[in-house]
Design a protein around this motif. Structure first.
Motif, PDB file in Angstrom:
ATOM      1  N   LEU A 117       8.777  55.888  30.638  1.00 45.45           N
ATOM      2  CA  LEU A 117       9.869  56.274  31.545  1.00 45.45           C
ATOM      3  C   LEU A 117      11.240  55.828  31.040  1.00 45.45           C
ATOM      4  CD1 LEU A 117       8.151  55.883  35.012  1.00 45.45           C
ATOM      5  CD2 LEU A 117       8.721  57.968  33.762  1.00 45.45           C
ATOM      6  N   PRO A 118      11.439  54.528  30.696  1.00 48.29           N
ATOM      7  CA  PRO A 118      12.767  54.200  30.165  1.00 48.29           C
ATOM      8  C   PRO A 118      13.004  54.745  28.768  1.00 48.29           C
ATOM      9  CG  PRO A 118      11.373  52.267  30.134  1.00 48.29           C
ATOM     10  CD  PRO A 118      10.612  53.330  30.862  1.00 48.29           C
ATOM     11  N   CYS A 119      11.925  55.152  28.063  1.00 54.51           N
ATOM     12  CA  CYS A 119      12.079  55.554  26.666  1.00 54.51           C
ATOM     13  C   CYS A 119      12.335  57.042  26.484  1.00 54.51           C
ATOM     14  CB  CYS A 119      10.824  55.191  25.869  1.00 54.51           C
ATOM     15  SG  CYS A 119      10.656  53.438  25.630  1.00 54.51           S
ATOM     16  N   LEU A 120      12.330  57.806  27.582  1.00 53.51           N
ATOM     17  CA  LEU A 120      12.395  59.257  27.445  1.00 53.51           C
ATOM     18  C   LEU A 120      13.652  59.723  26.744  1.00 53.51           C
ATOM     19  CD1 LEU A 120      11.013  60.378  30.872  1.00 53.51           C
ATOM     20  CD2 LEU A 120      10.022  60.719  28.633  1.00 53.51           C
ATOM     21  N   ARG A 121      14.760  59.052  27.028  1.00 50.89           N
ATOM     22  CA  ARG A 121      16.025  59.522  26.461  1.00 50.89           C
ATOM     23  C   ARG A 121      16.361  58.818  25.162  1.00 50.89           C
ATOM     24  NH1 ARG A 121      20.698  59.432  30.569  1.00 50.89           N
ATOM     25  NH2 ARG A 121      19.958  57.350  31.084  1.00 50.89           N
ATOM     26  N   LEU A 122      15.487  57.908  24.731  1.00 50.83           N
ATOM     27  CA  LEU A 122      15.803  57.132  23.528  1.00 50.83           C
ATOM     28  C   LEU A 122      15.211  57.799  22.297  1.00 50.83           C
ATOM     29  CD1 LEU A 122      14.881  53.608  24.859  1.00 50.83           C
ATOM     30  CD2 LEU A 122      17.028  54.820  25.080  1.00 50.83           C
ATOM     31  N   ARG A 123      15.870  57.594  21.173  1.00 52.54           N
ATOM     32  CA  ARG A 123      15.284  58.054  19.911  1.00 52.54           C
ATOM     33  C   ARG A 123      15.668  57.090  18.808  1.00 52.54           C
ATOM     34  NH1 ARG A 123      18.687  62.599  20.728  1.00 52.54           N
ATOM     35  NH2 ARG A 123      16.908  63.969  20.674  1.00 52.54           N
ATOM     36  N   GLY A 124      14.913  57.206  17.710  1.00 59.96           N
ATOM     37  CA  GLY A 124      15.213  56.401  16.527  1.00 59.96           C
ATOM     38  C   GLY A 124      15.241  54.914  16.813  1.00 59.96           C
ATOM     39  N   LEU A 125      16.321  54.293  16.402  1.00 57.04           N
ATOM     40  CA  LEU A 125      16.462  52.849  16.515  1.00 57.04           C
ATOM     41  C   LEU A 125      16.269  52.359  17.938  1.00 57.04           C
ATOM     42  CD1 LEU A 125      17.507  50.024  15.663  1.00 57.04           C
ATOM     43  CD2 LEU A 125      19.745  50.852  16.290  1.00 57.04           C
ATOM     44  N   TYR A 126      16.896  53.024  18.901  1.00 53.43           N
ATOM     45  CA  TYR A 126      16.846  52.526  20.267  1.00 53.43           C
ATOM     46  C   TYR A 126      15.429  52.546  20.811  1.00 53.43           C
ATOM     47  CZ  TYR A 126      21.893  52.677  20.209  1.00 53.43           C
ATOM     48  OH  TYR A 126      23.200  52.457  19.895  1.00 53.43           O
ATOM     49  N   LEU A 127      14.667  53.559  20.413  1.00 52.49           N
ATOM     50  CA  LEU A 127      13.271  53.631  20.838  1.00 52.49           C
ATOM     51  C   LEU A 127      12.479  52.484  20.212  1.00 52.49           C
ATOM     52  CD1 LEU A 127      11.180  55.231  22.374  1.00 52.49           C
ATOM     53  CD2 LEU A 127      10.752  56.532  20.319  1.00 52.49           C
ATOM     54  N   ALA A 128      12.728  52.243  18.919  1.00 48.77           N
ATOM     55  CA  ALA A 128      12.037  51.151  18.242  1.00 48.77           C
ATOM     56  C   ALA A 128      12.314  49.829  18.951  1.00 48.77           C
ATOM     57  CB  ALA A 128      12.476  51.073  16.777  1.00 48.77           C
ATOM     58  N   ILE A 129      13.582  49.609  19.309  1.00 46.57           N
ATOM     59  CA  ILE A 129      13.943  48.358  19.967  1.00 46.57           C
ATOM     60  C   ILE A 129      13.302  48.255  21.345  1.00 46.57           C
ATOM     61  CG2 ILE A 129      15.846  47.002  20.860  1.00 46.57           C
ATOM     62  CD1 ILE A 129      17.580  48.213  18.716  1.00 46.57           C
ATOM     63  N   ALA A 130      13.303  49.360  22.087  1.00 45.92           N
ATOM     64  CA  ALA A 130      12.755  49.313  23.448  1.00 45.92           C
ATOM     65  C   ALA A 130      11.261  49.025  23.425  1.00 45.92           C
ATOM     66  CB  ALA A 130      13.034  50.632  24.164  1.00 45.92           C
ATOM     67  N   THR A 131      10.521  49.668  22.499  1.00 43.85           N
ATOM     68  CA  THR A 131       9.086  49.411  22.441  1.00 43.85           C
ATOM     69  C   THR A 131       8.834  47.977  21.986  1.00 43.85           C
ATOM     70  OG1 THR A 131       9.086  50.390  20.239  1.00 43.85           O
ATOM     71  CG2 THR A 131       8.349  51.773  22.036  1.00 43.85           C
ATOM     72  N   PHE A 132       9.729  47.485  21.127  1.00 44.71           N
ATOM     73  CA  PHE A 132       9.614  46.111  20.679  1.00 44.71           C
ATOM     74  C   PHE A 132       9.821  45.138  21.837  1.00 44.71           C
ATOM     75  CE2 PHE A 132      11.349  42.380  18.494  1.00 44.71           C
ATOM     76  CZ  PHE A 132      10.256  42.120  17.723  1.00 44.71           C
ATOM     77  N   ALA A 133      10.820  45.438  22.688  1.00 45.85           N
ATOM     78  CA  ALA A 133      11.067  44.607  23.873  1.00 45.85           C
ATOM     79  C   ALA A 133       9.836  44.610  24.776  1.00 45.85           C
ATOM     80  CB  ALA A 133      12.286  45.113  24.622  1.00 45.85           C
ATOM     81  N   PHE A 134       9.191  45.780  24.886  1.00 44.43           N
ATOM     82  CA  PHE A 134       7.984  45.895  25.695  1.00 44.43           C
ATOM     83  C   PHE A 134       6.902  44.958  25.158  1.00 44.43           C
ATOM     84  CE2 PHE A 134       3.813  47.933  26.271  1.00 44.43           C
ATOM     85  CZ  PHE A 134       3.751  47.928  27.647  1.00 44.43           C
ATOM     86  N   TYR A 135       6.765  44.928  23.827  1.00 44.11           N
ATOM     87  CA  TYR A 135       5.781  44.026  23.227  1.00 44.11           C
ATOM     88  C   TYR A 135       6.061  42.580  23.632  1.00 44.11           C
ATOM     89  CZ  TYR A 135       3.930  40.742  19.945  1.00 44.11           C
ATOM     90  OH  TYR A 135       3.343  39.632  19.424  1.00 44.11           O
ATOM     91  N   PHE A 136       7.346  42.193  23.576  1.00 43.93           N
ATOM     92  CA  PHE A 136       7.712  40.819  23.926  1.00 43.93           C
ATOM     93  C   PHE A 136       7.334  40.504  25.364  1.00 43.93           C
ATOM     94  CE2 PHE A 136      10.127  39.788  20.213  1.00 43.93           C
ATOM     95  CZ  PHE A 136      10.095  38.403  20.244  1.00 43.93           C
ATOM     96  N   ILE A 137       7.579  41.464  26.256  1.00 42.57           N
ATOM     97  CA  ILE A 137       7.303  41.221  27.674  1.00 42.57           C
ATOM     98  C   ILE A 137       5.796  41.060  27.896  1.00 42.57           C
ATOM     99  CG2 ILE A 137       7.429  42.273  29.958  1.00 42.57           C
ATOM    100  CD1 ILE A 137      10.109  43.524  28.970  1.00 42.57           C
ATOM    101  N   VAL A 138       5.000  41.908  27.237  1.00 42.42           N
ATOM    102  CA  VAL A 138       3.543  41.801  27.401  1.00 42.42           C
ATOM    103  C   VAL A 138       3.052  40.463  26.857  1.00 42.42           C
ATOM    104  CG1 VAL A 138       1.337  42.749  26.624  1.00 42.42           C
ATOM    105  CG2 VAL A 138       3.124  44.265  27.422  1.00 42.42           C
ATOM    106  N   GLU A 139       3.554  40.104  25.658  1.00 44.50           N
ATOM    107  CA  GLU A 139       3.111  38.856  25.046  1.00 44.50           C
ATOM    108  C   GLU A 139       3.462  37.668  25.945  1.00 44.50           C
ATOM    109  OE1 GLU A 139       5.342  36.938  22.313  1.00 44.50           O
ATOM    110  OE2 GLU A 139       3.722  36.196  21.047  1.00 44.50           O
ATOM    111  N   TYR A 140       4.690  37.710  26.497  1.00 46.24           N
ATOM    112  CA  TYR A 140       5.128  36.630  27.386  1.00 46.24           C
ATOM    113  C   TYR A 140       4.202  36.539  28.598  1.00 46.24           C
ATOM    114  CZ  TYR A 140       7.940  34.174  30.800  1.00 46.24           C
ATOM    115  OH  TYR A 140       8.365  33.292  31.737  1.00 46.24           O
ATOM    116  N   SER A 141       3.870  37.700  29.190  1.00 46.74           N
ATOM    117  CA  SER A 141       3.012  37.686  30.376  1.00 46.74           C
ATOM    118  C   SER A 141       1.649  37.098  30.050  1.00 46.74           C
ATOM    119  CB  SER A 141       2.830  39.105  30.930  1.00 46.74           C
ATOM    120  OG  SER A 141       4.031  39.781  30.937  1.00 46.74           O
ATOM    121  N   ILE A 142       1.113  37.462  28.883  1.00 47.92           N
ATOM    122  CA  ILE A 142      -0.215  36.952  28.531  1.00 47.92           C
ATOM    123  C   ILE A 142      -0.178  35.435  28.352  1.00 47.92           C
ATOM    124  CG2 ILE A 142      -1.955  36.914  26.708  1.00 47.92           C
ATOM    125  CD1 ILE A 142      -1.473  39.892  26.352  1.00 47.92           C
ATOM    126  N   VAL A 143       0.864  34.950  27.682  1.00 45.75           N
ATOM    127  CA  VAL A 143       0.925  33.513  27.421  1.00 45.75           C
ATOM    128  C   VAL A 143       1.187  32.732  28.702  1.00 45.75           C
ATOM    129  CG1 VAL A 143       2.212  31.725  26.200  1.00 45.75           C
ATOM    130  CG2 VAL A 143       1.590  33.815  25.022  1.00 45.75           C
TER     131      VAL A 143
END
Lengths: 348, 299
Positions: A117-143
């Motif tokens: 949903l937040p990534c629909l309008r993103l492309r290239g770099l911004y998409l890479a960064i947003a998915t990366f931020a998502f990874y951080f949030i998941v990792e934080y939640s697990i820890v």
């Protein structure tokens, strides 16, 4: 008799198995894979299981990044979500594995939807960064969500059962994974013979043009994210079963890089490439281990730096393939095939 | 707000500014590369780390005094940046964005493992040449290293700003950033500008890395600080050098405040996470960042 493979109808062009030979070779491969566990040792079987899991995971990534053109740096987050979801469903609610695995896939797909949903309008770099931020949030939640995930302590995975049968040996897990790999491959192969799959490719090639010819870009981007994360979720739950113990250290950013490397090495945007890449990248650490053992008599410090050696080689493989062989192993295979097709008159 | 709370707030703001100036330096290098070569460099943090380790190697292992070692580090970093551009990025000109991003991710992985292979994974203390005696500015404790970090960051910002604004080479860089083909036709050697951009970015990153090492020691995970540039540039805009610095400061301050006020509720990791959560929210509403240029895409 035709002097080559010529297609005279669209039906021919969209066939899954282009020639009888392909069918025969695949049947042979399948037979080899079925008898494989009865000859292979414990360790080889474990490696084969890892390859199977990697094939499923990288297929998902290829559908999202290779076919739909959406860069994802959060793939290991989806694997983690699937692994934790299936493990927790079994541990806490007593749901058997054959149900918890697809449920984990669905949960992962739901998270994919949330990310899309937040990534629909993103492309290239911004998409890479947003998915990366998502990874951080998941990792934080697990820890940090100790009550649910036991934090850095990790979870012991319950023994899986399928319809009441316990899956208690590596051989049984092998057949479970093998059947899922085949199912995943058939689904992916067929996906790109349908309207949906072709819409994915159109979105990758030019999303503005795709929208103009009437493709609902929003819908297909969301769908691609969901299919990708479903595959990853299933791969994650299988990974949990194979390891029989999961913790946050199993789902690092390096895992994402490993999967991206598999996609790139195999050939981005090809189904067969996913398999080649998965085999190559799983075999690579083994090759490194052999190399290390050979060198360790002279350079004993290498033994303790195995993980560095491994990640460094991943990086090197990514760089070398992108510079010298951007179409990946699948491209190499096509070139070799083309050469031999017309041998000895190979200058066409 | 009573004076004790106010004091805590000021202290948090100050440490935010100190961390933020390092982030600003790394983000600055990132923006310089992006502006002139349109390459998104995921290896910025690793280049920073390599600079820091190189300086450590000279100072601690070879006992070279800090200042000459620092200068040597800058030369080394400039050469490293040029080498990376020449060997890895130049063959990628004209390739899709995905491949270019992936090759810098690969480079980042490679550099991090090289550092791990050579120096290991333990935290190496890097003794500060500025001494340990802290001093107070209106009740707030500052170490001389932290002061030096902020001062050198400010000097670098001003120097780079002046370079891009007033020198001929800076003008050529801006022209290349504006349109590579036009710059080429105007007689600018685009190849040299690309090398220059990578050299500047690496030098700036190395300065950030050395100061980061002086403040907190060296370990391979410090390269993850390079990832903080993403929230910073998304907040500040990819094209703007001033924006990168402001973005870096904002990230530093918001992290420091989140660490000070929120970690009681969410645990210690919230400090690192806060910037990324802000980033996702910003991107949801402004897909090109707060100050980013909206691309117009033609078919």
């Amino acid at each position: 008799m035709p002097s080559g493979q010529f297609k005279t109808s669209y039906r021919d062009d969209t066939k899954i198995f282009q020639t009888l030979w392909v069918k025969m070779w695949l049947a042979l491969l399948m037979a080899c894979l079925v008898v494989f566990p009865f000859f292979a040792g414990q360790y080889l079987l474990y490696l084969a299981n890892l390859v199977g899991i990697a094939v499923i995971g990288v297929l998902g990534l290829n559908i999202l990044s290779g076919f739909t053109g959406q860069i994802s740096l959060g793939h290991s987050a989806f694997l983690a979500l699937g692994a934790y979801a299936s493990t927790l469903l079994t541990l806490r609610l007593g749901i058997p594995f054959w149900l918890s695995m697809p449920l984990a896939g669905l949960f992962s797909a739901l998270c994919g939807l949330l990310l899309a949903l937040p990534c629909l309008r993103l492309r290239g770099l911004y998409l890479a960064i947003a998915t990366f931020a998502f990874y951080f949030i998941v990792e934080y939640s697990i820890v940090h969500w100790n009550s649910l995930t036991n934090g850095t302590g990790g979870l012991t995975v319950a023994e899986p059962t399928v319809l009441g049968f316990p899956i208690d040996s590596d051989t049984k897990i092998y057949f479970l994974i093998l059947s899922l790999v085949v199912a995943g491959l058939i689904f992916a192969k067929n996906l790109f013979r349908t309207e949906t799959g072709r819409a994915f490719i159109a979105v990758r090639d030019n999303d503005v043009a795709a929208e103009i010819i009437g493709i609902n870009v929003v819908r297909y981007k969301i769908l691609a994210f969901m299919i990708c994360s479903f595959y990853a979720g299933v791969a994650g739950s299988l990974y949990a079963v194979t390891l029989s113990f999961i913790g946050p250290e199993h789902f690092t950013f390096l895992m994402t890089i490993e999967y991206l490397a598999m996609g790139l090495v195999g050939g981005i945007g090809t189904i067969a490439g996913s398999v080649l890449g998965a085999v190559f990248m799983t075999a690579l650490p083994e090759a490194i281990r052999l190399l290390r053992d050979a060198l360790s008599t002279h350079y004993p410090f290498l033994v303790s730096r195995m993980s560095d050696l491994q990640s460094g080689l991943y990086g090197l493989v990514i760089i070398l393939f992108l510079i010298f062989e951007p179409t990946g192993l699948f491209g190499v295979w096509l070139r070799v095939k083309k050469y031999w097709l017309a041998w000895p008159y190979s200058y066409r | 707000m009573d004076s004790a709370n106010f004091h805590i707030l000021m202290q948090l703001l100050l440490s935010g500014v100190i961390a933020g100036s390092v982030y600003g330096l790394i983000a600055l290098g990132f923006v310089v590369i992006y502006k002139s070569t349109t390459v998104v460099n995921f290896a910025q943090g690793e280049i920073m780390m390599l600079g820091a380790y190189f300086c450590y190697y000279l100072v601690v292992t070879h006992k070279i005094p800090f200042l000459p070692a620092f200068v040597l580090t800058l030369v080394f970093s400039a050469l490293l940046g040029m080498l990376v551009e020449m060997v890895i990025l130049r063959p990628m000109i004209g390739e899709p964005v995905f491949s270019v991003i992936m090759i810098t991710v690969g480079l980042a992985t490679l550099l991090r493992s090289i550092v791990g292979l050579i120096w290991g994974h333990d935290t190496l203390p890097f003794p500060s040449p500025f001494g340990d005696a802290t001093f107070e500015i209106s009740g707030m404790v500052v170490s001389p290293t932290e002061a030096a970090t902020v001062v050198s960051a400010v000097i670098l910002f001003l120097a780079l700003f002046a370079f891009f604004r007033y020198t001929k080479l800076g003008l050529a860089t801006r022209a290349t950033a504006f349109d590579q083909r036009w710059a080429f036709l105007m007689g600018i050697s685009v190849r040299k500008i690309f090398s220059l951009a990578w050299a500047i970015a690496s030098v700036v990153a190395a300065v950030g890395g050395v100061f980061l090492g002086l403040m907190g020691g060296l370990e391979p995970n410090m390269s993850f600080i390079g990832l903080k540039v993403f929230p910073a540039v998304v907040l500040g805009g990819l094209e703007s050098i001033v924006g990168a610095v402001v973005g870096g400061l904002l990230v530093g301050i918001s992290e420091s405040l989140a660490g000070g006020y929120l970690s009681g509720w969410f645990g210690s990791g919230v400090k690192e996470l806060s910037a990324f959560v802000v980033l996702l929210i910003v991107l949801m509403f402004r897909p090109y960042g707060l100050f980013g240029k909206k691309e117009i895409i033609r078919v």
